[in-house]
Design a protein around this motif. Structure first.
Motif: not given
Length: 170
Positions: A8-13, A5-6
């Motif tokens: 950070y979440c998609r929005e933060c990234s 997993l990354q």
């Protein structure tokens, strides 16, 4: 990360990516939300239903990056540039100089670019019928003259002057 997993979440990234691009002086594309079954066209700036998009299997959403109307406009511009070396503005300027009419028949609107098949030089913009007639006569001025003489009633019939000797009309 080790868990696949990354960090950070998609929005933060996405927000971090936009911040870095702004710092570099680049302008990232704005994110436009579209309702279900619709997509935003970046070229024309409108949200259109999926039926107005071409398919593209390699894209993540399965649709082209531009709507059908924008792709048609771009294809026309590419065709004019590739085949005739003209831009859309140059073609429109030629049509305007001809008052929008075909220079041969003076009746139909000029829409087809006419060019010499030997040299590639653009001669003008004609209607479909006149452009195809010139093409079918093989871009040969003598053939056009003979066709004009035929239409005027001066048929191309040789006259017998002596046995075995014919005189062609001038």
């Amino acid at each position: 990360m080790r868990d696949g997993l990354q960090a950070y979440c998609r929005e933060c990234s996405a927000a971090y990516y936009r911040q870095r691009q702004d710092a570099r002086g680049r302008k990232p594309r704005p994110r436009v939300e579209a309702p279900e079954g619709h997509k935003y066209c970046q070229r024309c700036g409108t949200i259109k239903p999926h039926s107005q998009w071409d398919r593209n299997r390699t894209a993540s959403d399965g649709l082209s990056t531009r709507c059908k109307a924008c792709r048609a406009i771009q294809a026309r511009q590419d065709h004019l540039k590739r085949h005739y070396g003209l831009t859309e503005a140059e073609r429109e300027e030629m049509v305007a100089s001809q008052v929008g009419l075909c220079v041969i028949c003076l009746k139909a609107p000029a829409v087809h670019v006419d060019h010499c098949h030997k040299t590639g030089r653009v001669r003008g913009v004609l209607c479909f019928n006149c452009n195809s007639a010139i093409g079918k006569l093989g871009d040969d001025p003598d053939a056009v003259r003979r066709a004009a003489a035929y239409l005027e009633g001066n048929a191309w019939k040789p006259t017998l002057v002596a046995p075995g000797v014919y005189q062609l009309p001038s």
